[in-house]
Design an enzyme around this catalytic site. Structure first.
Site, PDB file in Angstrom:
ATOM      1  N   TYR A 104       0.860  -1.194   0.000  1.00  0.00           N
ATOM      2  CA  TYR A 104       0.000   0.000   0.000  1.00  0.00           C
ATOM      3  C   TYR A 104       0.892   1.238   0.000  1.00  0.00           C
ATOM      4  CZ  TYR A 104      -4.241   2.707   0.798  1.00  0.00           C
ATOM      5  OH  TYR A 104      -5.275   3.592   0.675  1.00  0.00           O
ATOM      6  N   LYS A 118     -21.005 -19.593  -7.576  1.00  0.00           N
ATOM      7  CA  LYS A 118     -20.388 -19.493  -8.898  1.00  0.00           C
ATOM      8  C   LYS A 118     -18.908 -19.172  -8.760  1.00  0.00           C
ATOM      9  CE  LYS A 118     -21.561 -19.407 -13.367  1.00  0.00           C
ATOM     10  NZ  LYS A 118     -22.533 -20.253 -14.056  1.00  0.00           N
TER      11      LYS A 118
END
Length: 749
Positions: free
Chosen positions: A37, A92
């Site tokens: 980051y 899914k």
């Protein structure tokens, strides 16, 4: 408990749901976080701002699919809304990850009109490498997908339409072949005219079915030209100039029924009205248009039946398609999933169903026979080969059709895909490629065994070796025919072959060790282990595999007596390669030497190092104990300590080795280089030498079962010529893997 109760508990268990986000880079230190980051992340941001394509280089976009739904047409549940559809969309994502190693963000949009769905999905384009639309009602789903395909530069795929079309299309190709019918001549009837039915009908035309041979029925009956004005534009494509009627009228004389409607609407009488050897895809879930039992019982000829259920043969399951289609599309950075790519997927699935099925897949389905025919026209979803058969076919179709922005070399690409399935495949690919470069003759002592015959076929097909099956010629040929394998095996028949020279050689080797001439002749005639061993010893075969139906010691005894150990070896040893997600270890000795001395430990370590290098790995050996560098001093700890000293003094041992040490010291870098910074190993060991057979056998099995490691082996080292002894119950892939190792051994010799 009911299935629903079990499912509620499954989803509720902490943490709720089925997916999580995991990091792919280290995040253990302050520096790691500054790279992940702020401030380090600014670097890739600037690069992407300068060149947007670098987003694929510095982020996960290229392996990230958005599963997007508004929950307006959830299978079996209908319009339940965006929030209630989330468990389906998470599921899914599980399938994408499990079968093709694709990451997913599921996005449930509380939107109803197509324009809003299109705008929201399009706005998320920078996030994803592809879009999987899911459970959106017809006809809106057609407009949404078509618009997004035109306006987005990444693949957009509505699985409810195309998934069923592609998988049932693959089934149709094979069913037509089995029924002896040309695809272009098939008379096809559809029961149902929703999104999946219309997409399937369109796709069947791409496969060669003539559009004028398709009759589509909705709840009002046959869609005729007389009804064309009352149906939507998507149904209108399949309006036919025929008399009005219902499904039973349409089915009379038809070759194929494709059911995508509701359960129980097809009777046995309707099946009997169809053409000979009818093809019935009854895919309504959970209850098909006609049950498997009723459809089969309705006719005396061959009824080729498929359903959407897993408890019957020939399940039309979308998971055979979408993970692998997206895998291939993502890996060439395709701009779309076009018709050529979908056809390539169907054809690859159809071809795979004709190939020999791995043992692991057969076991997963209760050891039921899985062989190309009316009861097996589609591969099973858990077949790992689907990934590296379908994805390359899709990728190649994308390249050929101009949809790809990057090209791949297919052989290299298949290897990359295999590596996604586990480290063991990556490691074995090194050896398999070496074996293919110069195949050798491998004698298979148990040549009549079905697994040996299937393995021999694969060796020949893949160009790994020239297998020599030892056994009864007619029995082997019968098994080859029963298995549907198209190859002429090279058989050494004990009743036909001229074996006097082998008997003489065995007598020469063993006449002062208990064998008479008649006993030697008897041994080569009735014991394929002795015959195979003499064939290798005399050079008529380059390597021997045995042990599939024998206890390990009894299988090892003949090659030890006939072939013996190498000139620089007094002992053989068994080695297992264990593969984990991000590392590998070789465990020795796990099968042969019960209580080895320091000299034996040193010798088998040296031979194992040679084996390790055949996998293109540099060995780092640790002599294991319950003691660390003299912390306990007794006879047991002195043996591995002395073995390490012997190897460090041996000029031929050109690899780092140290010990004695505990197992965690050997494999944990912080312990090895922190607490014991004087150790000769600068990195964790990848060769673990156990102090005795008991520890080795226990250790590798615990690592395999509790640590989730995949095992390759046992590989025999120290023999004068290549011999490997299988474990009873090994699968065909294990036989093929060890044959490849044996060929590479023979190449070295």
């Amino acid at each position: 408990m009911s299935l629903e109760d079990d499912s509620l508990d499954y989803h509720e268990a902490d943490p709720p749901g089925k997916i999580e986000i995991a990091t792919t880079k280290p995040t253990n230190t302050q520096r790691d976080l500054s790279l992940a980051y702020s401030p380090g992340v600014a670097g890739p941001c600037r690069r992407i701002a300068e060149n947007p394509d670098d987003v694929y280089r510095y982020t996960a976009k290229g392996n990230l699919v958005g599963v997007i739904s508004n929950g307006s047409a959830v299978l079996g549940l209908g319009d339940i809304g965006a929030t209630a559809s989330k468990p389906v969309m998470e599921g899914k994502g599980v399938l994408f990850k499990r079968f093709a190693d694709i990451d997913v963000f599921d996005v449930e949009l509380d939107l109803e009109d197509p324009e809003s769905m299109i705008a929201a999905t399009k706005a998320m384009g920078p996030t994803f490498g592809g879009i999987n639309l899911e459970d959106i009602k017809a006809p809106e789903c057609f407009e949404i997908e078509e618009t997004l395909r035109e306006e987005m530069s990444i693949p957009v795929f509505h699985d409810d339409q195309h998934g069923t079309a592609i998988i049932s299309g693959a089934a149709l190709l094979n069913a037509a072949e089995i029924a002896g019918k040309e695809v272009s001549e098939l008379d096809v009837v559809f029961s149902g005219a929703g999104a999946s039915a219309i997409a399937s009908a369109r796709f069947y035309v791409s496969l060669g079915v003539r559009e004028e041979n398709i009759t589509m029925c909705d709840s009002s009956g046959i869609i005729t030209e007389a009804r064309a004005e009352e149906v939507n534009e998507y149904k209108r494509q399949f309006a036919r100039d025929v008399p009005e009627g219902d499904l039973s009228d349409a089915m009379a004389g038809a070759d194929v029924l494709v059911g995508l409607s509701i359960g129980g609407i097809v009777s046995p009488e309707m099946v009997r009205s169809m053409a000979e050897n009818p093809i019935i895809f009854a895919m309504a879930n959970p209850d098909p248009e006609i049950t498997y039992e009723d459809a089969k019982a309705a006719r005396d000829d061959t009824v080729i039946m498929a359903t959407g259920r897993s408890d019957y043969p020939n399940q039309v399951n979308n998971v055979l398609g979408f993970p692998f289609i997206f895998r291939g599309a993502l890996d060439v950075r395709a701009t779309e999933i076009n018709e050529e790519m979908k056809v390539a997927c169907a054809e690859a699935l159809a071809d795979l169903a004709k190939q020999d099925v791995p043992d692991a897949v057969v076991k997963a389905y209760g050891d039921q026979p899985l062989q190309f025919g009316s009861e097996y026209i589609l591969p099973k979803p858990v077949d790992p080969r689907v990934l590296f058969e379908v994805a390359p076919a899709v990728a190649q179709a994308a390249i050929s059709s101009g949809a790809a922005r990057e090209e791949v070399e297919l052989d290299e690409y298949r290897e990359r895909l295999e590596a996604r399935l586990g480290k063991s495949r990556e490691m074995m690919r090194v050896v398999l490629n070496k074996a293919k470069s110069d195949p050798k003759r491998v004698a298979l002592a148990e040549g009549e065994d079905e697994k040996m015959i299937r393995a021999a076929f694969q060796m020949r097909e893949e160009g790994i070796a020239e297998p020599l099956l030892i056994g009864n010629r007619e029995e082997i040929r019968t098994t080859v025919s029963d298995l549907g394998l198209e190859f002429e095996p090279n058989v050494v028949d004990l009743s036909e072959a001229e074996l006097d020279e082998y008997a003489d050689r065995l007598y020469d080797l063993r006449q002062r060790k208990g064998f008479t001439r008649s006993e030697a002749a008897d041994m080569v005639r009735r014991d394929s282990n002795y015959l195979g061993s003499v064939m290798v010893e005399t050079g008529d075969a380059d390597a021997l595999l045995t042990g599939l139906t024998h206890h390990y010691p009894s299988a090892l005894r003949p090659p030890l007596q006939v072939i013996g150990t190498a000139e620089d070896a007094n002992y053989a040893a068994g080695v297992y390669l264990l593969t984990f997600k991000s590392r590998i270890v070789f465990c020795v000795d796990v099968t042969v030497n019960q209580s080895p001395s320091a000299e034996v430990l040193a010798e088998v370590t040296r031979h194992t190092a040679d084996l390790v290098r055949r996998f293109n790995v540099e060995p780092r050996a640790a002599m294991l104990s319950y003691s660390n560098f003299g912390s306990v001093d007794n006879e047991g700890t002195r043996k591995p300590r002395e073995a390490a000293r012997m190897l460090r003094r041996d000029p031929d041992a050109d690899f780092p080795v140290d010990g004695e040490m505990q197992a965690d010291t050997a494999v944990v870098e912080e312990i090895l280089n922190g607490t014991y910074d004087f150790a000769d190993l600068e990195e964790p060991a990848n060769v673990l030498v156990f102090p005795n057979l008991e520890a080795g056998n226990i250790g590798y099995k615990l690592l395999q079962r509790l640590g989730g490691a995949e095992a390759i082996g046992p590989m025999l080292v120290g023999m004068d010529k290549p011999v490997h002894v299988l474990q009873r119950g090994d699968e065909v892939k294990d036989i093929v893997n060890l044959a490849a190792v044996a060929v590479v051994d023979a190449q070295k010799q």
